[in-house]
Each structure stands twice: as C-alpha cells, then as structure tokens.
Design an enzyme around this catalytic site. Sequence first.
Site, short mmCIF file in Angstrom:
data_model
loop_
_atom_site.label_atom_id
_atom_site.label_comp_id
_atom_site.label_asym_id
_atom_site.label_seq_id
_atom_site.Cartn_x
_atom_site.Cartn_y
_atom_site.Cartn_z
N PHE A 13 0.83 -1.21 0.00
CA PHE A 13 0.00 0.00 0.00
C PHE A 13 0.87 1.27 0.00
CE2 PHE A 13 -2.42 2.73 3.26
CZ PHE A 13 -3.10 3.47 2.28
N ILE A 62 13.21 -10.13 1.91
CA ILE A 62 14.24 -9.36 2.64
C ILE A 62 14.99 -10.22 3.65
CG2 ILE A 62 13.23 -7.05 2.33
CD1 ILE A 62 12.18 -7.32 5.27
N ALA A 85 7.11 -5.09 5.30
CA ALA A 85 6.77 -5.55 6.65
C ALA A 85 5.51 -6.38 6.58
CB ALA A 85 6.54 -4.36 7.57
N GLU A 134 2.40 2.98 16.42
CA GLU A 134 1.97 1.96 17.37
C GLU A 134 3.07 1.56 18.35
OE1 GLU A 134 -0.45 -1.21 15.93
OE2 GLU A 134 -1.49 0.07 14.51
N TYR A 157 2.56 -7.14 16.45
CA TYR A 157 2.96 -6.27 15.33
C TYR A 157 3.79 -5.10 15.86
CZ TYR A 157 2.63 -2.34 12.07
OH TYR A 157 2.92 -1.26 11.28
N LYS A 161 7.76 -4.04 15.27
CA LYS A 161 8.19 -2.75 14.69
C LYS A 161 9.09 -2.01 15.68
CE LYS A 161 7.19 -1.10 11.23
NZ LYS A 161 7.78 -1.22 9.87
N LYS A 196 -7.92 -3.97 6.09
CA LYS A 196 -7.84 -2.84 7.02
C LYS A 196 -9.20 -2.14 7.08
CE LYS A 196 -3.42 -3.77 7.36
NZ LYS A 196 -2.36 -3.39 6.48
P1 NAD Z 1 1.42 -3.60 3.27
O1 NAD Z 1 1.12 -4.81 4.08
O2 NAD Z 1 0.37 -3.03 2.40
O3 NAD Z 1 2.68 -3.89 2.33
C1 NAD Z 1 3.81 -4.59 2.76
C2 NAD Z 1 4.63 -4.99 1.54
O4 NAD Z 1 5.80 -5.68 1.99
C3 NAD Z 1 3.89 -5.95 0.58
O5 NAD Z 1 4.07 -5.54 -0.75
C4 NAD Z 1 4.55 -7.29 0.84
O6 NAD Z 1 4.55 -8.15 -0.29
C5 NAD Z 1 5.96 -6.86 1.22
N1 NAD Z 1 6.64 -7.86 2.06
C6 NAD Z 1 6.17 -8.44 3.19
N2 NAD Z 1 7.08 -9.31 3.67
C7 NAD Z 1 8.15 -9.26 2.83
C8 NAD Z 1 9.41 -9.91 2.81
N3 NAD Z 1 9.74 -10.81 3.74
N4 NAD Z 1 10.28 -9.60 1.83
C9 NAD Z 1 9.95 -8.71 0.87
N5 NAD Z 1 8.75 -8.07 0.83
C10 NAD Z 1 7.87 -8.34 1.81
O7 NAD Z 1 1.97 -2.54 4.31
P2 NAD Z 1 1.79 -0.94 4.32
O8 NAD Z 1 0.53 -0.60 4.99
O9 NAD Z 1 2.08 -0.41 2.98
O10 NAD Z 1 2.98 -0.56 5.31
C11 NAD Z 1 4.29 -0.29 4.82
C12 NAD Z 1 5.18 0.08 5.99
O11 NAD Z 1 4.67 1.25 6.62
C13 NAD Z 1 5.26 -0.99 7.07
O12 NAD Z 1 6.58 -1.03 7.54
C14 NAD Z 1 4.32 -0.51 8.15
O13 NAD Z 1 4.73 -0.96 9.40
C15 NAD Z 1 4.46 0.99 8.01
N6 NAD Z 1 3.29 1.81 8.40
C16 NAD Z 1 2.05 1.53 7.90
C17 NAD Z 1 0.97 2.36 8.24
C18 NAD Z 1 -0.41 2.13 7.70
O14 NAD Z 1 -1.35 2.78 8.16
N7 NAD Z 1 -0.60 1.26 6.72
C19 NAD Z 1 1.18 3.45 9.11
C20 NAD Z 1 2.48 3.68 9.61
C21 NAD Z 1 3.52 2.86 9.24
O1 DAU Z 2 -1.21 3.44 13.42
C1 DAU Z 2 -0.52 2.96 12.31
C2 DAU Z 2 -0.96 1.54 12.02
O2 DAU Z 2 -2.27 1.61 11.46
C3 DAU Z 2 -0.02 0.80 11.07
O3 DAU Z 2 1.23 0.68 11.69
C4 DAU Z 2 -0.58 -0.58 10.72
O4 DAU Z 2 0.26 -1.21 9.78
C5 DAU Z 2 -1.96 -0.39 10.13
O5 DAU Z 2 -2.54 -1.65 9.85
C6 DAU Z 2 -2.86 0.40 11.09
O6 DAU Z 2 -3.16 -0.40 12.27
P1 DAU Z 2 -4.62 -0.42 12.93
O7 DAU Z 2 -4.76 -1.65 13.72
O8 DAU Z 2 -4.92 0.88 13.59
O9 DAU Z 2 -5.51 -0.48 11.56
P2 DAU Z 2 -6.83 -1.31 11.21
O10 DAU Z 2 -7.35 -0.77 9.93
O11 DAU Z 2 -6.60 -2.78 11.31
O12 DAU Z 2 -7.84 -0.91 12.37
C7 DAU Z 2 -8.21 0.45 12.58
C8 DAU Z 2 -9.16 0.48 13.76
O13 DAU Z 2 -10.37 -0.19 13.39
C9 DAU Z 2 -8.63 -0.27 14.98
O14 DAU Z 2 -9.08 0.41 16.15
C10 DAU Z 2 -9.30 -1.64 14.88
C11 DAU Z 2 -10.62 -1.33 14.24
N1 DAU Z 2 -11.21 -2.37 13.37
C12 DAU Z 2 -10.40 -2.94 12.42
C13 DAU Z 2 -10.89 -3.92 11.58
C14 DAU Z 2 -10.01 -4.56 10.54
C15 DAU Z 2 -12.52 -2.73 13.51
O15 DAU Z 2 -13.25 -2.20 14.37
N2 DAU Z 2 -13.02 -3.69 12.68
C16 DAU Z 2 -12.25 -4.32 11.74
O16 DAU Z 2 -12.77 -5.21 11.02
#
Ligand code: NAD
Ligand code: DAU
Length: 351
Positions: A13, A62, A85, A134, A157, A161, A196
């Site tokens: 993403f 990785i 990740a 987190e 998780y 991290k 998500k």
């Molecule tokens: P995501 O799960 O959408 O994407 C993760 C990517 O990493 C995927 O393309 C997957 O194929 C790849 N991957 C996983 N394991 C691997 C491995 N062993 N080797 C090579 N590639 C691998 O995650 P995201 O939401 O895009 O998050 C990206 C980064 O940002 C993460 O480090 C996450 O902790 C951090 N982050 C995410 C959020 C959020 O809200 N999504 C917020 C803050 C930080």
């Molecule tokens: O804060 C940053 C983080 O945000 C990232 O580091 C993570 O990679 C990312 O997945 C996200 O984590 P959250 O756990 O906050 O995201 P999620 O979308 O899973 O959940 C958001 C909120 O919604 C959380 O309070 C849990 C709740 N939830 C989630 C799901 C999937 C629900 O109530 N119902 C659901 O089905």
Amino acid sequence: MNHTILITGGAGFIGSHLTRLFVTKYPEYKIVILDDLTYAGNLENLKDIENNSNYTFIKGDITNAELIKKIFEEFKFTAVLHCAAESHVDRSISEPLAFVTTNVVGTVILLQAAKENWKHDTTNKLFYHISTDEVYGSLGAEGYFTEDTSYDPRSPYSASKASSDHFVRAFYHTYKLPVIISNCSNNYGPFHFPEKLIPLCINNILNEQPLPLYGKGENIRDWLFVEDHVKAIDVIFHKGKTGETYNIGGHNEWTNIAIIKELCRQMDIKMGKDKGTSEKLITFVKDRAGHDMRYAIDATKLKNELGWKPSLQFEEGLSKTIDWYLDNTEWLQHVTSGNYRKYYETQYHKR
Ligand code: NAD
Ligand code: DAU
C-alpha cells in the site's frame, strides 16, 4: 545529488505510493523495488509506472541474506527506503512469528548489508526506516505521541516494529550507519488492502455485507491520506537529519464508529442510496485482543524543522478514496478473488 534507491515492500500500500512519487518526481534516480509479493503485495498497484526506465522490480524476500548481498553488489545502492513488513495487527495476533521474521530479522539483514557496503564511505548514503506510531503504545483521552515518548508496544505487530526501530538506532550508534526513522499514524487511500478498516468497510458496503466494528467502536485513530505520508517521507529523505526520528500524523482523530458513519454517509450519496442505508450494516463484534485505545501524533517537529504539513482535510481525502474504489472495482475484485496473484506470472514470467 543522484541516487540509486532500494525500496523494499514497494508493491504494498504505502510502498507503491512512495515508488510512484520517487519514480515520477526524480527521473534521474534509479529506483529498484524488492518485494516478495506476499498476500499484501500486488504488482497491479504499480502498473502505471512499470515501464518507466528508472524503475526495476525484483521479486525476493528481505530475509534472504544471499539475495540482499547480491543486489547490493549489483546495484550499489546509495539509499534504502525500507517499507517491507507484515503490517496487519490482527494477523500478528494469530501468527506472531511471521512478524518477528520479516519485521525484525528482515530489517537486521538489510541493515547488515547497508553497513557492509557503505563501510568505507557513508557520504550521500541513507537507510530510511518507515515505522509506525503503534510503537508508542496506547493513549488515554489526553496527550500526544512525540518523538520522545517512551516505547510501549502492546501487540506482536507493534513489538516487532519497535524491535526493528531499536535495531536501526543501534546500527546508528554502534556502526555510525546513516539512518533516519519516521513513525506515522494510520494511513488511508487508494490501493489499501481490504483487510484494514476503511477499505474493508468500503468493500462490504459495495457488497451489502456487515461492517464489523470491534468492541464499542470507540477506539481512536489519527488518519492521514497516504499521499501526504509519502510526501512527508520525500521531505524527510531529502532534508532530514541523520540519526533523527520524525513523527508524521494528520492531527485528525476519529473514533472508529464516527469514521464508519461518515463513510456510510458519503457512500450512500455517491451510490444514490437512501440516507441511512449503509449505516444499517454496522455490526458490533468481539473486540481485538489488547486493542489499543487511542493513537494521536504530535508532528510539530516535522512542521517546524522541515516545513511539512498534511495537504488534505479528512472528508476530502475520504471522498477521493471512495471515488477511487468506485472507479477501480476491477482492482478490488482481483484482490478479493485472489486473481491479483496471477499478475506476476503473466507480467514477469520471463524473469
Ligand atoms: P502492506 O502490508 O500493504 O505492504 C507490505 C509490503 O511488503 C507488501 O508488498 C509485501 O509483499 C511486502 N513484504 C512483506 N514481507 C516481505 C518480505 N519478507 N520480503 C519482501 N517483501 C515483503 O503494508 P503498508 O501498509 O504499505 O505498510 C508499509 C510500511 O509502513 C510498514 O513497515 C508498516 O509498518 C508501516 N506503516 C504503515 C501504516 C499504515 O497505516 N498502513 C502506518 C504507519 C507505518
Ligand atoms: O497506526 C498505524 C498503524 O495503522 C499501522 O502501523 C498498521 O500497519 C496499520 O494496519 C494500522 O493499524 P490499525 O490496527 O490501527 O488499523 P486497522 O485498519 O486494522 O484498524 C483500525 C481500527 O479499526 C482499529 O481500532 C481496529 C478497528 N477495526 C479494524 C478492523 C479490521 C474494527 O473495528 N473492525 C475491523 O474489522
């Protein structure tokens, strides 16, 4: 200053938005993606840039130290933007070891390779680690996470991290590896995997399925549009100070119930449904184990030192996000059916 950048997790993403920004904004940089295409990696996220001459994709893990060594030697990276990740909290509750392997071991393998390859000259080199709010734990009703907040991870998780963040800092202090860490709040936007909260509910509204809210839906998250996150990474990458940490956030706190009601309201209008139709799908379900109550980022350092602030109001960002999902039902259909996993074979069978 020119760069050859390794972006790990570029098919995910955030990684795909980051790749798009760097490939198009910096045609003089060479961008190499390393992604193992786990369930969360999707090359359809990168379709619009896959023919750019400064873009190379490598499928790989990785945690494969041999492969990492080989590609460092081949490409002579000047920087790493480390996004790869395991990212979903619920999966970490059922499969914690996978998070240790990818998030901790994988990060250390990358750090080792950077240290080895840059040991004679760290000029114009940077290991940029993308992390999460987190790691700071869970807030009560008051207060914000600053860069000085003590780490207090509470899910497998966030523990993985936090551990990876500690290793990144350890390599800075012990080996003088040039590093930067940013810790960001919850992202939302196009290409978000529908496990998500927001994309899951968009998909379920489209399919008239229940919208599962954990507990009472009162947990609070601080939401940031993904394009604003990657713009912040761009600013920090180019202007940030080595050894520093920067918090990135939207100053945009919502309870889960409020966000899903706003999503329902906007989707009813966009889909021409009667007011209140989608809200009826909201269903309260068993709470997430160890569910963190509230996250809220103080991004003052980033604003004052580097001049970044979010560009979008949340309602506007949510509207753009819904429009994207309504216009890209094929992407959503491929993801939910699993067909996106065939893309690699058809597109990259020759590699
Ligand atoms: P995501 O799960 O959408 O994407 C993760 C990517 O990493 C995927 O393309 C997957 O194929 C790849 N991957 C996983 N394991 C691997 C491995 N062993 N080797 C090579 N590639 C691998 O995650 P995201 O939401 O895009 O998050 C990206 C980064 O940002 C993460 O480090 C996450 O902790 C951090 N982050 C995410 C959020 C959020 O809200 N999504 C917020 C803050 C930080
Ligand atoms: O804060 C940053 C983080 O945000 C990232 O580091 C993570 O990679 C990312 O997945 C996200 O984590 P959250 O756990 O906050 O995201 P999620 O979308 O899973 O959940 C958001 C909120 O919604 C959380 O309070 C849990 C709740 N939830 C989630 C799901 C999937 C629900 O109530 N119902 C659901 O089905």
